[in-house]
Design a protein around this motif. Structure first.
Motif, PDB file in Angstrom:
ATOM      1  N   ASN A  93     -68.342 -33.228 -23.128  1.00  0.00           N
ATOM      2  CA  ASN A  93     -67.750 -34.591 -23.007  1.00  0.00           C
ATOM      3  C   ASN A  93     -67.536 -35.073 -23.902  1.00  0.00           C
ATOM      4  OD1 ASN A  93     -66.468 -35.854 -20.981  1.00  0.00           O
ATOM      5  ND2 ASN A  93     -67.922 -36.856 -20.403  1.00  0.00           N
ATOM      6  N   PRO A  94     -66.470 -34.821 -25.452  1.00  0.00           N
ATOM      7  CA  PRO A  94     -66.497 -35.349 -26.241  1.00  0.00           C
ATOM      8  C   PRO A  94     -65.576 -36.945 -25.852  1.00  0.00           C
ATOM      9  CG  PRO A  94     -64.897 -33.520 -26.315  1.00  0.00           C
ATOM     10  CD  PRO A  94     -65.488 -33.603 -25.173  1.00  0.00           C
ATOM     11  N   GLY A  95     -65.085 -38.347 -26.770  1.00  0.00           N
ATOM     12  CA  GLY A  95     -64.005 -39.235 -26.048  1.00  0.00           C
ATOM     13  C   GLY A  95     -62.618 -38.994 -26.298  1.00  0.00           C
ATOM     14  N   THR A  96     -62.241 -39.309 -25.851  1.00  0.00           N
ATOM     15  CA  THR A  96     -60.600 -39.099 -25.555  1.00  0.00           C
ATOM     16  C   THR A  96     -59.641 -40.393 -25.894  1.00  0.00           C
ATOM     17  OG1 THR A  96     -60.893 -38.858 -23.168  1.00  0.00           O
ATOM     18  CG2 THR A  96     -61.258 -37.036 -24.363  1.00  0.00           C
ATOM     19  N   THR A  97     -58.508 -40.393 -25.966  1.00  0.00           N
ATOM     20  CA  THR A  97     -58.297 -42.015 -26.414  1.00  0.00           C
ATOM     21  C   THR A  97     -56.805 -41.865 -25.485  1.00  0.00           C
ATOM     22  OG1 THR A  97     -57.157 -41.057 -28.245  1.00  0.00           O
ATOM     23  CG2 THR A  97     -58.883 -42.679 -28.228  1.00  0.00           C
ATOM     24  N   THR A  98     -56.688 -43.137 -24.475  1.00  0.00           N
ATOM     25  CA  THR A  98     -55.076 -42.940 -24.367  1.00  0.00           C
ATOM     26  C   THR A  98     -54.317 -42.670 -25.037  1.00  0.00           C
ATOM     27  OG1 THR A  98     -56.644 -43.437 -21.810  1.00  0.00           O
ATOM     28  CG2 THR A  98     -54.489 -44.308 -21.965  1.00  0.00           C
TER      29      THR A  98
ATOM     30  N   TYR B 185     -59.188 -47.142 -26.733  1.00  0.00           N
ATOM     31  CA  TYR B 185     -59.979 -46.252 -25.882  1.00  0.00           C
ATOM     32  C   TYR B 185     -61.452 -46.737 -25.505  1.00  0.00           C
ATOM     33  CZ  TYR B 185     -65.292 -44.126 -26.433  1.00  0.00           C
ATOM     34  OH  TYR B 185     -66.099 -43.128 -26.010  1.00  0.00           O
ATOM     35  N   LYS B 186     -61.288 -47.449 -24.661  1.00  0.00           N
ATOM     36  CA  LYS B 186     -62.729 -48.821 -23.859  1.00  0.00           C
ATOM     37  C   LYS B 186     -62.317 -49.801 -23.756  1.00  0.00           C
ATOM     38  CE  LYS B 186     -66.852 -45.640 -23.019  1.00  0.00           C
ATOM     39  NZ  LYS B 186     -68.046 -45.907 -24.271  1.00  0.00           N
ATOM     40  N   GLY B 187     -61.043 -49.725 -23.640  1.00  0.00           N
ATOM     41  CA  GLY B 187     -60.964 -51.048 -23.892  1.00  0.00           C
ATOM     42  C   GLY B 187     -60.025 -51.930 -25.951  1.00  0.00           C
ATOM     43  N   THR B 188     -59.878 -50.572 -26.271  1.00  0.00           N
ATOM     44  CA  THR B 188     -59.789 -51.262 -27.634  1.00  0.00           C
ATOM     45  C   THR B 188     -58.317 -50.909 -27.980  1.00  0.00           C
ATOM     46  OG1 THR B 188     -62.238 -51.880 -28.868  1.00  0.00           O
ATOM     47  CG2 THR B 188     -60.316 -51.803 -30.002  1.00  0.00           C
TER      48      THR B 188
ATOM     49  N   GLY C 268     -56.542 -39.597 -33.943  1.00  0.00           N
ATOM     50  CA  GLY C 268     -55.209 -39.530 -32.860  1.00  0.00           C
ATOM     51  C   GLY C 268     -55.638 -39.715 -31.629  1.00  0.00           C
ATOM     52  N   THR C 269     -54.952 -38.533 -30.658  1.00  0.00           N
ATOM     53  CA  THR C 269     -55.168 -38.079 -29.090  1.00  0.00           C
ATOM     54  C   THR C 269     -56.254 -37.256 -29.359  1.00  0.00           C
ATOM     55  OG1 THR C 269     -53.481 -37.044 -29.141  1.00  0.00           O
ATOM     56  CG2 THR C 269     -53.355 -39.242 -28.294  1.00  0.00           C
ATOM     57  N   GLY C 270     -57.194 -36.572 -30.502  1.00  0.00           N
ATOM     58  CA  GLY C 270     -57.480 -35.337 -30.829  1.00  0.00           C
ATOM     59  C   GLY C 270     -59.878 -35.637 -29.992  1.00  0.00           C
ATOM     60  N   SER C 271     -60.306 -34.781 -29.617  1.00  0.00           N
ATOM     61  CA  SER C 271     -61.288 -35.257 -29.503  1.00  0.00           C
ATOM     62  C   SER C 271     -62.242 -36.321 -30.479  1.00  0.00           C
ATOM     63  CB  SER C 271     -62.429 -34.029 -29.315  1.00  0.00           C
ATOM     64  OG  SER C 271     -61.597 -33.253 -27.858  1.00  0.00           O
ATOM     65  N   PHE C 272     -63.437 -36.482 -30.476  1.00  0.00           N
ATOM     66  CA  PHE C 272     -64.502 -37.035 -31.328  1.00  0.00           C
ATOM     67  C   PHE C 272     -65.606 -37.801 -30.160  1.00  0.00           C
ATOM     68  CE2 PHE C 272     -62.192 -40.352 -29.091  1.00  0.00           C
ATOM     69  CZ  PHE C 272     -62.869 -41.402 -28.846  1.00  0.00           C
ATOM     70  N   PHE C 273     -65.833 -38.273 -31.330  1.00  0.00           N
ATOM     71  CA  PHE C 273     -67.573 -38.533 -30.484  1.00  0.00           C
ATOM     72  C   PHE C 273     -68.039 -40.328 -31.371  1.00  0.00           C
ATOM     73  CE2 PHE C 273     -68.281 -34.131 -31.162  1.00  0.00           C
ATOM     74  CZ  PHE C 273     -69.017 -34.018 -29.077  1.00  0.00           C
ATOM     75  N   PRO C 274     -68.065 -40.738 -30.329  1.00  0.00           N
ATOM     76  CA  PRO C 274     -68.850 -42.031 -31.038  1.00  0.00           C
ATOM     77  C   PRO C 274     -69.525 -42.684 -31.505  1.00  0.00           C
ATOM     78  CG  PRO C 274     -68.451 -42.341 -28.608  1.00  0.00           C
ATOM     79  CD  PRO C 274     -67.902 -41.010 -29.158  1.00  0.00           C
ATOM     80  N   LYS C 275     -70.215 -43.129 -32.464  1.00  0.00           N
ATOM     81  CA  LYS C 275     -71.302 -43.644 -32.555  1.00  0.00           C
ATOM     82  C   LYS C 275     -71.430 -44.938 -32.619  1.00  0.00           C
ATOM     83  CE  LYS C 275     -75.436 -41.451 -34.821  1.00  0.00           C
ATOM     84  NZ  LYS C 275     -76.459 -41.276 -33.250  1.00  0.00           N
TER      85      LYS C 275
END
Length: 210
Positions: free
Chosen positions: A197-202, A133-136, A153-160
């Protein structure tokens, strides 16, 4: 980054003297004794260690005539001292990689070059499931909710900030509630535009370093 094999020992001959020769250095009679022939000279084993033997870069002791010697780029080791700088496994009969003046086995080289997980700080090596996520990058099981500690994991999340919250914990923690009925307000604060539009990982599986 190339792998290397070590070269053999310097050129000398070890044997038992059958003829009447004296040691080139101490002049002791060598007949019937073990000796070394090097650069056209005959010497006893003691003088060989003192005047001719290469010094092991690991243990700093002479590499005796009867010892197996490893030679790489003008440096010398006893074969038992030629080990990976990380895992200390013997490299006497293995290919190795020279990196930053260190000798590493192929396995440790791959680990050194591997990205580090943000969660456990251990390398992400070939075969590991990971998310980015965003290079990390994290091991998939290390990417967890900062509140409930469940794997996102690969589920939806919210960064804070530096934290990440699963959808349930984020709504419970940051949504405004009516002080009278304790129900969520229709118009929630800043995080609301992110709700749709929650955060998502690759997700990917780590492969061997080239």
């Amino acid at each position: 980054m190339a792998s290397h094999r070590h070269s053999g020992p310097s050129s000398y001959k070890v044997g038992t003297m059958a003829e009447k020769f004296d040691c080139h250095y101490c002049r002791d009679n060598l007949q019937g004794k073990r000796y070394v022939q090097k650069d056209g000279h005959h010497c006893c084993l003691k003088c060989f260690d003192k005047f001719c033997a290469n010094t092991c870069v690991e243990c700093r002791k002479p590499i005796g005539a009867d010892s197996k010697e490893v030679h790489y780029k003008n440096r010398y080791w006893h074969d038992t001292c030629f080990r990976c700088a990380k895992c200390l496994c013997s490299l006497a009969n293995e290919t190795f990689v020279a990196k930053d003046n260190k000798i590493l086995c192929n396995k440790c080289t791959t680990r050194e070059d591997s990205p580090k997980c943000k969660g456990c700080f251990k390398p992400i090596v070939a075969g590991d499931q990971n998310v980015e996520y965003k290079g990390t990058v994290w091991h998939k099981d290390c990417f967890t909710c900062s509140n409930c500690k469940q794997v996102i994991g690969t589920g939806s999340f919210f960064p804070k900030g530096e934290d990440f919250y699963c959808v349930t914990c984020h709504e419970a923690k940051f949504a405004k509630h009516c002080v009278k009925c304790n129900k969520g307000l229709v118009k929630a604060p800043v995080w609301w535009p992110m709700k749709d539009n929650p955060g998502t990982t690759t997700a990917s599986t780590a492969k061997n370093a080239p």
